[in-house]
Design an enzyme around this catalytic site. Structure first.
Site, PDB file in Angstrom:
ATOM      1  N   THR A  44       0.831  -1.214   0.000  1.00 48.79           N
ATOM      2  CA  THR A  44       0.000   0.000   0.000  1.00 48.79           C
ATOM      3  C   THR A  44       0.861   1.257   0.000  1.00 48.79           C
ATOM      4  OG1 THR A  44      -1.693  -1.223   1.199  1.00 48.79           O
ATOM      5  CG2 THR A  44      -1.850   1.183   1.268  1.00 48.79           C
ATOM      6  N   TYR A 131       6.295 -12.126   4.100  1.00 46.77           N
ATOM      7  CA  TYR A 131       5.212 -11.359   3.461  1.00 46.77           C
ATOM      8  C   TYR A 131       4.775 -12.151   2.230  1.00 46.77           C
ATOM      9  CZ  TYR A 131       3.240  -6.772   1.929  1.00 46.77           C
ATOM     10  OH  TYR A 131       2.453  -5.716   1.565  1.00 46.77           O
ATOM     11  N   LYS A 159       2.758 -12.751   7.285  1.00 45.80           N
ATOM     12  CA  LYS A 159       1.624 -11.991   6.741  1.00 45.80           C
ATOM     13  C   LYS A 159       1.035 -12.865   5.647  1.00 45.80           C
ATOM     14  CE  LYS A 159       0.710  -7.348   4.776  1.00 45.80           C
ATOM     15  NZ  LYS A 159      -0.032  -7.682   3.571  1.00 45.80           N
TER      16      LYS A 159
END
Lengths: 295, 295
Positions: A44, A131, A159
């Site tokens: 993001t 991630y 994540k």
């Protein structure tokens, strides 16, 4: 640190350069809302689109504005030597954790990805979050690889890639938990299914929406982590019209357009060639934002 | 220029830096074999893993060693401003054409990809080749988008994604040809099906194997372009054991291992975390190279 609510703010750009004043105001808002972790330079935060210098600057601004809240940043890059440099930069700036995705151009083999994490895990001194984001990296972890990487030193969290629905979250989280070291927390990304994932036993909400609206997502996270299904469902319901747009257009284009429409970032705030929501979808988002008040 | 045989050499690295002497010897070999185009910094040349400065240097070395053979390079990058800078660098160095893939982290929408090509096509002064490579970019062109981009100014060619087999090539190439401006040539990548694609009407072989063995691939290209099916099949047959490894492991890891095994590059020559073929697969390749003599 890899527990509770981790908020992923945008890095608003103006003509390709960070709009620092606007960025700092986003971080100050997260600090005031007392999120558990501030995570600039996630997907993001457009980490993959920023230079080493830009990433160092954004990290420094975040730490300065985050008060006592831990800051974690992504060190993803295509080359191992760049990753190690980014890790050094971030650690020297004072981050408390690092996120590493298996960023790929030539899709990595499972062995290449393992060796990558092995090298980085042994080189860093703060905990690392694996991630997993196949939509952006093109890389899919096998369950075997994920567990092998999680057993490396310095791994603090995973994540996880977004779940397709509540049932998948409820099946996968307990199964993973049995395979993993107790020191590795499980985090959920994909805001639309995150409430379900927390109720199913995830420890962390790695949230895009919290980058803009940390108070409501904090309440949702707290209710779900406390096991209060009714309250979590009610709070999640308020976001359903937004999740519907996330599902259709991807969270980044939606949250960027929301920031632009709410006056929290100057338009266009994404790096070209990316575009925030345009046209009819943008009008739909505007209607959602007028109907629901997110905080 | 976007016709006949375009050879894509490796960029051999030593500890992350280009091994310039070795690289120049690869280019000299391509010039001596009279390939039609020399294409450093394709996917095989690891463009996505190199800095702007490294790419400028490789381009300059290529042009110096290519004699009168046109040089084309990839200008792919995640950010539009970087792409435009890379295009400027390459044009000032004297390239005769540019390759542009829709490199993605956040997967591009069809509209974003169109706008990207539109901006670049209007900014450049040498012809552009649309580089379709979904395995590395994560982006899939719709037929509609491919045709729309091909009608922009300055588009000289399309480097099509690999065909699955000869039947697909035979169906797709004439269909595309009917939709496209006559000034846009059609090129085939994916060495294993390239002979079939040329026989089906493709104009260019964008070849990985030619980067190391330009003479044999030149002969295969010439036979296929002349419509000599028997000769093309015989020449292709010699490469079948190599194509089998390309299919299983990806062309880059195989060609890098081949260069290392033949003493044409020092091992390891790929940017970490990428690994050339290892273990059993490397031994298989070694056996193929001993059995077949490629030139």
């Amino acid at each position: 640190m890899f527990k509770g609510l981790a908020a992923f703010p945008l890095t608003p750009l103006i003509n390709g350069r960070a709009d620092e004043k606007t960025f700092v105001s986003l971080i100050e808002n997260l600090a005031a809302a007392r999120v558990d972790t501030i995570a600039p330079l996630g997907s993001t935060g457009s980490y993959a689109y920023l230079s080493r210098e830009q990433r160092a600057r954004i990290t420094a601004l975040s730490i300065a504005a985050a008060e006592d809240i831990p800051v974690i940043t992504s060190i993803g890059a295509l080359r191992l030597d760049d990753i190690l440099q980014l890790a050094d930069d971030a650690q020297r700036a004072g981050v408390r954790g690092l996120l590493l995705s298996p960023l790929s151009y030539q899709p990595l083999s499972q062995e290449e990805a393992y060796r990558l994490y092995e090298r980085v895990a042994h080189a860093v001194s703060v905990p690392l979050c694996i991630y997993d984001n196949p939509a952006t990296t093109g890389f899919t972890f096998t369950q075997e690889l994920l567990c092998a990487v999680a057993r490396l030193p310095n791994i603090g969290s995973i994540k996880l890639s977004p779940f397709s629905d509540a049932a998948q979250a409820a099946a996968k989280i307990p199964a993973l938990r049995r395979e993993l070291p107790a020191t590795v927390t499980l985090g959920t990304s994909g805001d639309p299914q995150a409430g379900s994932a927390l109720l199913a036993g995830a420890d962390v909400f790695y949230s895009v929406a919290a980058g803009l609206w940390p108070r409501d997502i904090r309440a949702l996270t707290d209710a779900a982590l406390a096991g209060d299904e009714a309250q979590a469902a009610a709070l999640n319901e308020k976001f359903e019209p937004l999740w519907e747009l996330f599902r259709r257009h991807g969270s980044l284009r939606v949250i960027a357009a929301a920031a632009e429409l709410c006056g929290r970032a100057a338009a266009p705030c994404l790096p070209e060639p990316l575009l925030s929501l345009q046209g009819e979808a943008r009008a739909q988002l505007q209607a959602v934002l007028e109907q629901q008040e997110y905080h």
